[in-house]
Write a protein that holds these residues in place. Structure first.
Motif, PDB file in Angstrom:
ATOM      1  N   LEU A  71       0.878  -1.156   0.085  1.00 48.13           N
ATOM      2  CA  LEU A  71      -0.129   0.030  -0.123  1.00 48.13           C
ATOM      3  C   LEU A  71       0.855   1.313   0.020  1.00 48.13           C
ATOM      4  CD1 LEU A  71      -2.496   1.733   0.274  1.00 48.13           C
ATOM      5  CD2 LEU A  71      -2.560   1.090   2.897  1.00 48.13           C
ATOM      6  N   ILE A  72       0.771   2.151  -1.000  1.00 49.63           N
ATOM      7  CA  ILE A  72       1.580   3.334  -1.161  1.00 49.63           C
ATOM      8  C   ILE A  72       0.902   4.663  -1.121  1.00 49.63           C
ATOM      9  CG2 ILE A  72       1.832   2.711  -3.672  1.00 49.63           C
ATOM     10  CD1 ILE A  72       4.702   4.186  -3.256  1.00 49.63           C
ATOM     11  N   THR A  73       0.975   5.409  -0.684  1.00 49.57           N
ATOM     12  CA  THR A  73       0.503   6.750  -0.864  1.00 49.57           C
ATOM     13  C   THR A  73       1.329   7.777  -1.591  1.00 49.57           C
ATOM     14  OG1 THR A  73       1.206   7.771   1.112  1.00 49.57           O
ATOM     15  CG2 THR A  73      -0.642   6.688   1.647  1.00 49.57           C
ATOM     16  N   GLY A  74       0.721   8.849  -2.169  1.00 40.89           N
ATOM     17  CA  GLY A  74       1.335   9.683  -2.952  1.00 40.89           C
ATOM     18  C   GLY A  74       1.845   9.029  -4.424  1.00 40.89           C
ATOM     19  N   ALA A  75       1.199   8.333  -4.896  1.00 47.83           N
ATOM     20  CA  ALA A  75       1.510   7.385  -5.772  1.00 47.83           C
ATOM     21  C   ALA A  75       1.599   7.728  -7.207  1.00 47.83           C
ATOM     22  CB  ALA A  75       0.699   5.900  -5.845  1.00 47.83           C
ATOM     23  N   SER A  76       0.870   8.867  -7.371  1.00 46.38           N
ATOM     24  CA  SER A  76       0.308   9.477  -8.923  1.00 46.38           C
ATOM     25  C   SER A  76       1.695  10.113  -9.441  1.00 46.38           C
ATOM     26  CB  SER A  76      -0.666  10.315  -8.927  1.00 46.38           C
ATOM     27  OG  SER A  76      -0.160  11.507  -8.149  1.00 46.38           O
ATOM     28  N   LYS A  77       2.643  10.329  -8.787  1.00 42.73           N
ATOM     29  CA  LYS A  77       3.761  11.192  -9.340  1.00 42.73           C
ATOM     30  C   LYS A  77       5.133  11.037  -8.633  1.00 42.73           C
ATOM     31  CE  LYS A  77       2.097  15.473  -7.097  1.00 42.73           C
ATOM     32  NZ  LYS A  77       1.635  16.765  -7.459  1.00 42.73           N
ATOM     33  N   GLY A  78       6.326  11.376  -9.140  1.00 43.37           N
ATOM     34  CA  GLY A  78       7.562  11.421  -8.335  1.00 43.37           C
ATOM     35  C   GLY A  78       8.172  10.034  -7.917  1.00 43.37           C
ATOM     36  N   PHE A  79       8.501  10.079  -6.619  1.00 42.05           N
ATOM     37  CA  PHE A  79       9.041   8.497  -6.370  1.00 42.05           C
ATOM     38  C   PHE A  79       7.962   7.475  -6.292  1.00 42.05           C
ATOM     39  CE2 PHE A  79      12.134  10.977  -3.437  1.00 42.05           C
ATOM     40  CZ  PHE A  79      13.271  10.879  -4.280  1.00 42.05           C
ATOM     41  N   VAL A 115      -0.101  -4.330  -5.566  1.00 37.68           N
ATOM     42  CA  VAL A 115      -0.062  -2.770  -5.090  1.00 37.68           C
ATOM     43  C   VAL A 115      -1.543  -1.942  -4.878  1.00 37.68           C
ATOM     44  CG1 VAL A 115       0.929  -0.591  -5.613  1.00 37.68           C
ATOM     45  CG2 VAL A 115       2.054  -2.736  -6.227  1.00 37.68           C
ATOM     46  N   ALA A 116      -1.723  -1.503  -3.800  1.00 35.18           N
ATOM     47  CA  ALA A 116      -2.944  -0.422  -3.738  1.00 35.18           C
ATOM     48  C   ALA A 116      -2.189   0.783  -3.828  1.00 35.18           C
ATOM     49  CB  ALA A 116      -3.592  -0.536  -2.361  1.00 35.18           C
ATOM     50  N   ALA A 117      -2.448   1.693  -4.691  1.00 36.11           N
ATOM     51  CA  ALA A 117      -2.007   2.908  -4.991  1.00 36.11           C
ATOM     52  C   ALA A 117      -2.891   4.227  -4.724  1.00 36.11           C
ATOM     53  CB  ALA A 117      -1.140   2.870  -6.264  1.00 36.11           C
ATOM     54  N   THR A 118      -2.599   4.944  -4.030  1.00 38.57           N
ATOM     55  CA  THR A 118      -3.423   6.145  -3.544  1.00 38.57           C
ATOM     56  C   THR A 118      -2.863   7.481  -3.984  1.00 38.57           C
ATOM     57  OG1 THR A 118      -2.907   6.383  -1.249  1.00 38.57           O
ATOM     58  CG2 THR A 118      -4.346   4.453  -1.798  1.00 38.57           C
ATOM     59  N   ALA A 119      -3.531   8.318  -4.011  1.00 37.38           N
ATOM     60  CA  ALA A 119      -3.302   9.880  -4.117  1.00 37.38           C
ATOM     61  C   ALA A 119      -4.447  10.724  -4.311  1.00 37.38           C
ATOM     62  CB  ALA A 119      -2.513  10.033  -5.584  1.00 37.38           C
ATOM     63  N   ARG A 120      -4.118  11.748  -4.168  1.00 37.59           N
ATOM     64  CA  ARG A 120      -5.210  12.747  -4.307  1.00 37.59           C
ATOM     65  C   ARG A 120      -5.934  12.753  -5.773  1.00 37.59           C
ATOM     66  NH1 ARG A 120      -4.905  18.103  -0.501  1.00 37.59           N
ATOM     67  NH2 ARG A 120      -3.618  17.111   1.382  1.00 37.59           N
ATOM     68  N   ASN A 121      -5.137  12.696  -6.636  1.00 40.62           N
ATOM     69  CA  ASN A 121      -5.499  12.598  -8.099  1.00 40.62           C
ATOM     70  C   ASN A 121      -4.941  11.500  -8.722  1.00 40.62           C
ATOM     71  OD1 ASN A 121      -6.223  12.773 -10.852  1.00 40.62           O
ATOM     72  ND2 ASN A 121      -4.754  14.365 -11.028  1.00 40.62           N
ATOM     73  N   ILE A 122      -5.881  10.280  -8.787  1.00 43.18           N
ATOM     74  CA  ILE A 122      -5.219   9.005  -9.492  1.00 43.18           C
ATOM     75  C   ILE A 122      -5.160   9.083 -10.918  1.00 43.18           C
ATOM     76  CG2 ILE A 122      -5.800   7.821  -7.464  1.00 43.18           C
ATOM     77  CD1 ILE A 122      -8.348   6.777  -8.808  1.00 43.18           C
ATOM     78  N   GLU A 123      -5.535  10.015 -11.594  1.00 37.10           N
ATOM     79  CA  GLU A 123      -5.839  10.054 -13.088  1.00 37.10           C
ATOM     80  C   GLU A 123      -4.477   9.337 -13.820  1.00 37.10           C
ATOM     81  OE1 GLU A 123      -6.849  12.738 -17.017  1.00 37.10           O
ATOM     82  OE2 GLU A 123      -7.345  13.359 -14.854  1.00 37.10           O
ATOM     83  N   GLU A 147      -8.621  -0.325   5.557  1.00 38.48           N
ATOM     84  CA  GLU A 147      -9.690  -1.459   5.658  1.00 38.48           C
ATOM     85  C   GLU A 147     -10.140  -1.991   4.340  1.00 38.48           C
ATOM     86  OE1 GLU A 147     -14.162  -2.371   7.568  1.00 38.48           O
ATOM     87  OE2 GLU A 147     -13.172  -0.437   7.899  1.00 38.48           O
ATOM     88  N   LYS A 148     -10.347  -1.012   3.392  1.00 37.57           N
ATOM     89  CA  LYS A 148     -10.758  -1.429   1.945  1.00 37.57           C
ATOM     90  C   LYS A 148      -9.697  -2.166   1.207  1.00 37.57           C
ATOM     91  CE  LYS A 148     -11.632   1.002  -2.505  1.00 37.57           C
ATOM     92  NZ  LYS A 148     -12.243   2.290  -3.246  1.00 37.57           N
ATOM     93  N   VAL A 149      -8.443  -1.837   1.383  1.00 38.74           N
ATOM     94  CA  VAL A 149      -7.356  -2.529   0.854  1.00 38.74           C
ATOM     95  C   VAL A 149      -7.007  -3.959   1.453  1.00 38.74           C
ATOM     96  CG1 VAL A 149      -4.717  -2.727   0.501  1.00 38.74           C
ATOM     97  CG2 VAL A 149      -5.760  -0.247   0.296  1.00 38.74           C
TER      98      VAL A 149
END
Length: 271
Positions: free
Chosen positions: A6-14, A29-37, A68-70
């Motif tokens: 599970l990783i946060t801030g996954a939409s850009k950068g590292f 992988v469960a990848a989250t971000a404010r904008n997942i586009e 919990e969802k992940v």
């Protein structure tokens, strides 16, 4: 057995680089971000191995629901990578109350909420690895990044404490401390409203900086893959060739001053 990450801030950068590297290795992988586009391409390519959904880590209730969802989706969470964060630029005096709070909400409290949410799952599994994306600026400081520095120092403090608290549960903690990298955190700068008195100091500081020493974010993927795969991960891992010499220089200066004042320190003990 494939790990679930599970990783946060996954939409850009590292986060974007590491997410794809994990998928290429066959991890779930469960990848989250404010904008997942920006993750749409990876969803199309990796299908059921990748779960994406928007998440603002500042909201504690949403964080617990997300974890919990992940867990419901994949049945386990082996690795949590708290990567969401940004940098506020400006002198300490320039930072507004809201800017200071926002910096800590994301960089410190977001990681704290995610950590608290995943710990019961990892304790029940009797295994887990929590990786905090810190910075060498959690060990030493640079001018005009004071609130960012402070948020990373706070992250370092709680994570080192946590490592001692959860070791017996089979849970490992690692603070990843990159030196400067040519990443989105510096491209999408957030600046406090300036005070003219600092203009000349900022100019001098900017001219003395060496952006040519910035690392390539793509080159960090192998290091993170090794970190996730190892059975005995370190508490701290510096990323880049600039960090270690920089930190050693500053720590040598600290030790020198502490030694210089050692007699005063001992007298202050009182007996």
């Amino acid at each position: 057995m494939s790990k679930t990450i599970l990783i946060t801030g996954a939409s850009k950068g590292f986060g974007r680089i590491w997410t794809e590297a994990f998928l290429q290795q066959g991890y779930q992988v469960a990848a989250t971000a404010r904008n997942i586009e920006p993750l749409t391409e990876l969803v199309s390519k990796y299908g059921d191995s990748l779960l994406t959904f928007p998440l603002n880590v500042n909201n504690r209730e949403d964080v617990f629901a997300a974890v919990e969802k992940v867990h419901d989706h994949f049945g386990k969470i082996d690795v949590l990578i708290n990567n969401a964060g940004y940098a506020l630029f400006g002198a300490i005096e320039e930072a507004s109350e809201q800017e200071a709070k926002d910096q800590f909400q994301t960089n410190f409290f977001g990681a704290l909420w995610m950590t608290q949410a995943v710990l019961p799952i990892m304790r029940a599994q009797k295994s887990g690895h929590i990786i905090q994306t810190s910075s060498i600026l959690g060990l030493i400081t640079l001018p005009f990044l004071g609130l960012y520095n402070a948020s990373k120092f706070a992250l370092e403090g709680f994570s080192e404490t946590l490592a001692a608290e959860v070791k017996d549960f089979g849970i490992n903690i690692t603070l990843v401390e990159p030196n400067g990298y040519a990443s989105d955190i510096w491209k999408n700068e957030t600046h406090s409203q300036g005070i003219a008195a600092y203009d000349e100091i900022k100019k001098i500081n900017s001219e003395s900086g060496n952006s040519g020493s910035f690392g390539n974010i793509e080159a960090t993927a192998d290091a993170i893959l090794q970190l996730v795969a190892t059975e005995n991960p370190p508490l701290r891992l510096l990323l880049g060739k600039v960090g270690l010499p920089f930190v050693k220089h500053h720590y040598a200066q600290r030790l020198s001053v502490w030694e210089e004042w050692a007699e005063v320190s001992e007298i202050a003990h009182g007996n």
